[in-house]
Design a protein around this motif. Structure first.
Motif, PDB file in Angstrom:
ATOM      1  N   ARG A 103      83.103 -59.189  72.785  1.00 39.30           N
ATOM      2  CA  ARG A 103      83.154 -59.107  71.323  1.00 39.30           C
ATOM      3  C   ARG A 103      84.466 -58.478  70.860  1.00 39.30           C
ATOM      4  O   ARG A 103      85.043 -58.883  69.852  1.00 39.30           O
ATOM      5  CB  ARG A 103      81.974 -58.280  70.811  1.00 39.30           C
ATOM      6  N   ARG A 104      84.945 -57.488  71.579  1.00 40.74           N
ATOM      7  CA  ARG A 104      86.169 -56.793  71.167  1.00 40.74           C
ATOM      8  C   ARG A 104      87.034 -56.509  72.389  1.00 40.74           C
ATOM      9  O   ARG A 104      86.562 -56.035  73.403  1.00 40.74           O
ATOM     10  CB  ARG A 104      85.822 -55.490  70.454  1.00 40.74           C
ATOM     11  N   PHE A 105      88.324 -56.812  72.234  1.00 41.62           N
ATOM     12  CA  PHE A 105      89.320 -56.528  73.267  1.00 41.62           C
ATOM     13  C   PHE A 105      90.449 -55.809  72.537  1.00 41.62           C
ATOM     14  O   PHE A 105      91.015 -56.352  71.595  1.00 41.62           O
ATOM     15  CB  PHE A 105      89.828 -57.841  73.868  1.00 41.62           C
ATOM     16  N   THR A 106      90.744 -54.595  72.938  1.00 40.78           N
ATOM     17  CA  THR A 106      91.744 -53.798  72.222  1.00 40.78           C
ATOM     18  C   THR A 106      92.924 -53.455  73.118  1.00 40.78           C
ATOM     19  O   THR A 106      92.864 -53.584  74.338  1.00 40.78           O
ATOM     20  CB  THR A 106      91.122 -52.488  71.709  1.00 40.78           C
ATOM     21  N   LEU A 107      93.967 -52.991  72.480  1.00 40.92           N
ATOM     22  CA  LEU A 107      95.131 -52.443  73.165  1.00 40.92           C
ATOM     23  C   LEU A 107      95.941 -51.659  72.148  1.00 40.92           C
ATOM     24  O   LEU A 107      95.747 -51.791  70.944  1.00 40.92           O
ATOM     25  CB  LEU A 107      95.986 -53.532  73.820  1.00 40.92           C
ATOM     26  N   PRO A 124      93.982 -54.434  63.367  1.00 45.60           N
ATOM     27  CA  PRO A 124      92.525 -54.394  63.188  1.00 45.60           C
ATOM     28  C   PRO A 124      92.098 -54.983  61.848  1.00 45.60           C
ATOM     29  O   PRO A 124      92.714 -54.718  60.814  1.00 45.60           O
ATOM     30  CB  PRO A 124      92.186 -52.904  63.246  1.00 45.60           C
ATOM     31  N   LEU A 125      91.058 -55.785  61.873  1.00 39.55           N
ATOM     32  CA  LEU A 125      90.521 -56.391  60.661  1.00 39.55           C
ATOM     33  C   LEU A 125      90.002 -55.325  59.708  1.00 39.55           C
ATOM     34  O   LEU A 125      90.154 -55.421  58.497  1.00 39.55           O
ATOM     35  CB  LEU A 125      89.407 -57.384  61.022  1.00 39.55           C
ATOM     36  N   LEU A 130      88.036 -47.737  62.264  1.00 41.13           N
ATOM     37  CA  LEU A 130      88.477 -47.278  63.578  1.00 41.13           C
ATOM     38  C   LEU A 130      88.919 -45.827  63.519  1.00 41.13           C
ATOM     39  O   LEU A 130      89.578 -45.396  62.579  1.00 41.13           O
ATOM     40  CB  LEU A 130      89.631 -48.144  64.090  1.00 41.13           C
ATOM     41  N   MET A 131      88.536 -45.102  64.538  1.00 38.39           N
ATOM     42  CA  MET A 131      88.946 -43.702  64.658  1.00 38.39           C
ATOM     43  C   MET A 131      89.364 -43.463  66.099  1.00 38.39           C
ATOM     44  O   MET A 131      89.042 -44.262  66.983  1.00 38.39           O
ATOM     45  CB  MET A 131      87.799 -42.775  64.277  1.00 38.39           C
TER      46      MET A 131
END
Length: 143
Positions: A103-107, A124-125, A130-131
């Protein structure tokens, strides 16, 4: 000419090289102790990029393999940059069977937005949702 090979076998990784690069040549892990690099590798899906027997690239993914992944510690040694090795490394990461359907892939990146945009990464949408807890000096050695 030697071909570029990517492996997820941690036994073949050049840990001293990875530690040296991360601790001496990155803005995100400057000063990181060897033991922490070792522990991070032990608990991640790692991708080593090799020319012959020599490691020249690395990437690490932290994931539950179901809903979330975070891409970290990506590098190609400076003398091998500009030859497509970083892109080949990212192709391997995003093709890995355990990293499909997340569902989510971050960097986080300070300088490679163009590379990661090719793989669908955007700002980020919902940045207001986000924190983070961030300790940029955690590896600093006190005098």
């Amino acid at each position: 000419m030697e071909s570029f090979r990517i492996s997820t076998e941690t036994a073949g990784l050049d840990l001293p090289l990875i530690h040296r690069f991360l601790s001496e040549h990155t803005y995100w892990a400057k000063g990181i102790p060897f033991a922490l690099v070792q522990r991070s590798i032990d608990h991640s899906l790692c991708f080593g990029g090799f020319l012959g027997k020599s490691q020249i690239a690395f990437a690490r993914v932290i994931s539950d393999y179901t809903t979330f992944a975070n891409l970290v510690d990506v590098f190609v040694l400076p003398e091998h940059r500009g030859r497509g090795y970083g892109k080949a490394l990212m192709d391997a990461v995003f093709a890995h069977p355990q990293l499909q359907g997340l569902r989510r892939f971050t960097l986080a990146t300070g300088d490679a937005h163009g590379l990661y945009a090719q793989y669908g990464f955007t700002a980020p949408l919902y940045p207001e949702s986000l924190m983070e807890r961030y300790f940029p000096s955690v590896y600093a050695v006190a005098p």
